[in-house]
Design an enzyme around this catalytic site. Sequence first.
Site, PDB file in Angstrom:
ATOM      1  N   SER A  13       0.746  -1.193  -0.015  1.00 25.01           N
ATOM      2  CA  SER A  13      -0.141  -0.008  -0.055  1.00 25.01           C
ATOM      3  C   SER A  13       0.701   1.145   0.017  1.00 25.01           C
ATOM      4  O   SER A  13       1.781   1.529  -0.883  1.00 25.01           O
ATOM      5  CB  SER A  13      -0.988  -0.069   1.214  1.00 25.01           C
ATOM      6  OG  SER A  13      -1.999   0.941   1.056  1.00 25.01           O
ATOM      7  N   HIS A  70      -7.576  -5.680  -1.235  1.00 22.83           N
ATOM      8  CA  HIS A  70      -6.467  -4.883  -0.614  1.00 22.83           C
ATOM      9  C   HIS A  70      -5.927  -5.651   0.727  1.00 22.83           C
ATOM     10  O   HIS A  70      -4.931  -5.441   1.086  1.00 22.83           O
ATOM     11  CB  HIS A  70      -6.564  -3.330  -0.243  1.00 22.83           C
ATOM     12  CG  HIS A  70      -5.717  -2.451  -0.264  1.00 22.83           C
ATOM     13  ND1 HIS A  70      -4.631  -2.190  -0.983  1.00 22.83           N
ATOM     14  CD2 HIS A  70      -5.232  -1.931   0.926  1.00 22.83           C
ATOM     15  CE1 HIS A  70      -4.020  -1.377  -0.710  1.00 22.83           C
ATOM     16  NE2 HIS A  70      -4.107  -1.205   0.598  1.00 22.83           N
TER      17      HIS A  70
END
Length: 667
Positions: free
Chosen positions: A528, A641
Amino acid sequence: MSEFKRAITAEDITRLQVYSDPQFTPDGDAYTYVSTAINDKNEYESHLFYKKLNGSDATPWTFGNVKNSNAQFSPDGKKVVFQSTRSGLPQLWVLNTDGGEAKQLTFFKNGAVSPAWSKDGKYIIFNASLDHDDDVESQKEQSKEERQKQNEEKKKQPLVINRLKYKSDAKGFHDNKRNQLILFDVENEKFTQLTSADTDHGYQDISPDGNFVLFTANLNDDADYELINDLFTLNLKTKDITKLTDGKGGYHSASFSPSGDKIACLGHEFAYKGATLSELYVFDIATGERTCLSEKWDMQLGDLMIGDTRLGQSTTGPVWSKEEDRLFFIATDFGATGLYQVTLNSDLEVLYKDDNHVFGFSYDPHSDSFILGISTPTNPCNFYQLRKTSELVRLTNANAKYLEEVHVEEPETLTITADDDQEIQGWLLRPYGFEEGKKYPFVLEIHGGPHAMYGQTFFHELQLLAAKGYVVLYTNPRGSHGYGQSFVDACRSDYGGGDYTDLMSAVDYVLENYSFIDENRLGVTGGSYGGFMTNWIISHTNRFKAAVTQRSISNWLSFYGVSDIGFFFTKWEHGLNLLDDPAKLWDFSPLKYAENVETPLLILHGEQDFRCPVEQGEQLFITLKHMRKQVEFVRFPGSNHELSRSGKPEMRIERLNHICRWFEEYL
């Protein structure tokens, strides 16, 4: 010692029991908890356990290859309501605590979640996802075959989008359903829909007298363009809704005091956008006055610790004392989390804090004691009782057999001085089977967020890299939580600036102070924001010989329009939107500097990542490959994610093995 125990493997995630959600029984003599594990079908399952405080073995209350969670006792302790997927979707079930089979309570088409009892035990309030014309009294649960057919038909239809917030990483593409509050009359077995506005409603609490429900929502006309989450009360008799907050912030974790005279909650008004520290507020219901108890503090309330083995939810506060003169909560501070209390005069006291991770707690008003869920760098989780005398007594011995078998490395805590004399906290793991006099390859790990925190918790990925023979360094550069408001805000509008030099200062520090690190075999990885920073690092220095970028950001120009948070996160973190200054956003983008990359790069990305969409990895791969750079791209099907933390077990293992493969090949 490592010579008597084997090294950790990627597959070991299937061996772990992860505990969460401790809940005292109403009489305070026992507690329940949730244990989550990966079963022999390579799927997650979670079960409710009951355990007496006197040291008896825990009793499982649920079974099967399903997920059970959110157990809530009736006030008399005779029943427990919980949510379970045993019928296919999360639905509510009720179990008699003296034995017997659980009874299914809800049959809602889209499921039911987050149950809570009224203080008199007459009602259960919960959340359900409903269309605007749904009737709660005629809900019918679909069969597995009916759901499959509906999903297949849905895939054949075009998706019509007319909202700004039309997708999220957690849910995928949104539909017109909204989370509504539902009341279930236990005696008459009747459902009543309490809310109906075209927005999601989050249940918070019910008043002690049973007359008011506390919830969060954004009821503004411009809700689609806002991140506001206000606090409201709903009068169950008149159905009148009263707004408690001012439409300027986000509020959550709200609860009535035992008398019902006050409400406590966490929240803030976005003074530093996404880097704003949460505050602790108390509302006086009679006067409407709001008091900020945390005004003079400089720490983050709640649990902002990053790990990859935390499954399930737990209470982090605020929780009222029985005399309602104090509030208890978890806070994030200097690489650890602890349990704190504060009086209504803002007198703060640490009840428990050590070099570990308090991930949840339950309070017993009878004994003024707590059950704490604690993780350490060498132990995934256990429950402890924190007694009124401040004595800490261990209640469980989770993963005992596993921990007897494998070597887990204890990290060494570091304090690093950055270029501008800012102190940076970090940790160093030595490799499995460490021998003095040998040189070892090195991996720098960078966390996501960026507003989160590495710290004193169990982290399987970090331990795995140490087990594979690497020295592992992980730090909290500026932008991280745990070090005050100025520190967490310091990377905004400066990505690749002070945060980058913090990381490089940390690498320089360990190379200068640990002679067993081979300076010619340095690796770097992160996910990320950590993926962004990995991309930034290898496009600004060639000192690393291998890199793995995970669910990363490479191009802020496209991120603005493709991420589920891009339309506000770009402004929050860089101070401008796409059309404000595209050239400046391009300056922050690692893709701009791709021609500088000489480090062999592995790109890992989930196909269904809506937070940092896969096109971010794809752009970087095509650009580097077109320039004949050493690069490889791995795309994980069905993964969003959260792949590294709660993704499909087989994909999590594949991901870890790819990371190890790449570093083994190039380091």
